[in-house]
Enzyme design. Structure first.
Site, PDB file in Angstrom:
ATOM      1  N   THR A 184       0.805  -1.224   0.000  1.00 38.26           N
ATOM      2  CA  THR A 184       0.000   0.000   0.000  1.00 38.26           C
ATOM      3  C   THR A 184       0.839   1.275   0.000  1.00 38.26           C
ATOM      4  OG1 THR A 184      -1.832  -1.050   1.119  1.00 38.26           O
ATOM      5  CG2 THR A 184      -1.651   1.298   1.441  1.00 38.26           C
ATOM      6  N   SER A 209       1.232  -7.547  -1.213  1.00 34.68           N
ATOM      7  CA  SER A 209       1.887  -8.612  -0.434  1.00 34.68           C
ATOM      8  C   SER A 209       1.057  -9.883  -0.341  1.00 34.68           C
ATOM      9  CB  SER A 209       2.279  -8.113   0.955  1.00 34.68           C
ATOM     10  OG  SER A 209       1.178  -8.054   1.806  1.00 34.68           O
TER      11      SER A 209
HETATM   12  N1  ASP Z   1      -2.979  -5.470   0.253  1.00 38.56           N
HETATM   13  C1  ASP Z   1      -1.889  -4.624   0.711  1.00 38.56           C
HETATM   14  C2  ASP Z   1      -0.624  -5.446   0.759  1.00 38.56           C
HETATM   15  O1  ASP Z   1      -0.451  -6.215   1.666  1.00 38.56           O
HETATM   16  C3  ASP Z   1      -2.208  -4.065   2.066  1.00 38.56           C
HETATM   17  C4  ASP Z   1      -1.142  -3.172   2.640  1.00 38.56           C
HETATM   18  O2  ASP Z   1      -0.055  -2.991   2.143  1.00 38.56           O
HETATM   19  O3  ASP Z   1      -1.412  -2.582   3.705  1.00 38.56           O
HETATM   20  O4  ASP Z   1       0.195  -5.329  -0.128  1.00 38.56           O
END
Ligand code: ASP
Length: 338
Positions: free
Chosen positions: A14, A60
């Site tokens: 993110t 991720s």
């Molecule tokens: N879906 C994102 C990830 O884990 C969530 C984040 O980075 O907070 O890459």
């Protein structure tokens, strides 16, 4: 005074994402520019830093063994050129990656700080600014010599961390181990709980191998026979998330039999708790003694994230099943206490 040198490795997540018509996604090249615009990062009181950006950048949720190996190699190849490392990573699997790196980086004696954010740097109120700046400061101080996770003012041992909030800015917790440091006006380290690495230890990278691992959460009314089909010879390790101190329903008597069968196949069955804090005590209740009789090992107060990463690591070392079983119950990198 010589400024410390920190290597920042951006893997995705993110922190560097932009809104797209399908939701947030990482954008290539954005990060170098964004970091260049953070005035604190230009201060001569900050460590010097350099950025390595992975390609492709990942949410991720898509991180797996090959990306853990890629991160491990990036640290290993640059180890002698830097005083510390910051890994920028999505929050969803950050605790798994922090756990995996803690096992893979044998003999680590420099800080490796993993961080990210819940709000992208490209959006208002991003928590990414403090997370990056403070992580680089921690990586440039000679205090921690282990893999840790910095988020929302807390520095947590990597293999003790768990994502505890899907949308809060204090998104990680360390339910079974004290914080390594807390960042308020000052960064206050809790020296007594920091990992003591061996002096002058040599870094050795253990790359992980794809291993057939499962996680099964026990719930009231579970029909164990439905899960028997996954407990084949192909399953090398399984983490059971049990009730409380390691309990499973004893009215459906099939699980101990299935576990025994899995154990005879050579599957390592590790018992963790669904409770965030506290420890597994196999045999404390009748409902858990069947598990140890069937050959399961106790994960004590390990997080599921650490137990999964430890299984990957121990299988990648090519050890015998008996040795893996023993080591699952031993503290190797500060991941469990009895
Ligand atoms: N879906 C994102 C990830 O884990 C969530 C984040 O980075 O907070 O890459």
């Amino acid at each position: 005074m010589n400024r410390k040198r920190v290597c920042v490795i951006y893997t995705g997540g993110t922190i560097g994402m932009f809104p797209t018509e399908n939701g947030y996604a990482p954008k290539k090249g954005f990060f170098a520019q964004a970091m260049g615009e953070i005035s604190d990062l230009k201060s001569t009181r900050m460590p010097q830093w350099e950025l390595i950006e992975f390609d492709p950048l990942l949410d991720s949720s898509n991180i797996a063994v090959s990306q853990w190996n890629q991160i491990g190699r990036a640290i290993w190849e640059n180890y002698n050129s830097y005083d510390g490392f910051v890994i920028l990573h999505g929050t969803d699997t950050m605790a798994y990656t922090a756990s995996a790196l803690s096992f893979m980086l044998e003999g680590l004696s420099k800080p490796v700080v993993i961080t990210g954010s819940q709000i992208p740097l490209s959006q208002l109120r991003s928590d990414g600014f403090d997370n990056i700046i403070t992580s680089i400061m921690i990586a440039g101080q000679d205090r921690v010599k282990e893999v840790c996770l910095y988020f929302g003012g807390k520095l947590i041992r990597g293999n003790r961390a768990t994502k505890s909030s899907a949308d809060g800015l204090i998104a990680f917790d360390s339910p079974n181990y004290p914080y390594l440091a807390e960042a308020g006006i000052d960064i206050e380290y809790n020296d007594t709980v920091l990992y003591k690495s061996e002096e002058k230890s040599q870094l050795n990278l253990v790359e992980l191998k794809q291993t057939s691992i499962g996680v099964l959460k026990i719930f009231p009314g579970i029909q164990f026979s439905l899960f028997e089909s996954i407990m084949t010879e192909r399953l090398q390790g399984i983490v059971l998330e049990t009730f409380g101190t390691g309990n499973i329903p004893s009215t459906d008597n099939e699980l101990p039999h299935i576990i025994e069968k899995a154990f005879n196949h050579g599957t390592i069955v590790t018992v963790c708790s669904q409770c965030q804090s506290g420890t597994v005590r196999l045999g404390a209740y009748e409902t858990s003694s069947a598990l140890s009789k069937a050959g399961a090992v106790s994960g004590f107060n390990m997080t599921t994230e650490a137990a999964v990463a430890k299984l990957y690591y121990l299988f990648s070392l090519g050890l015998s099943r008996d040795r893996i079983k023993e080591l699952m119950e031993e503290d190797m990198r500060g991941e469990l206490s009895k």
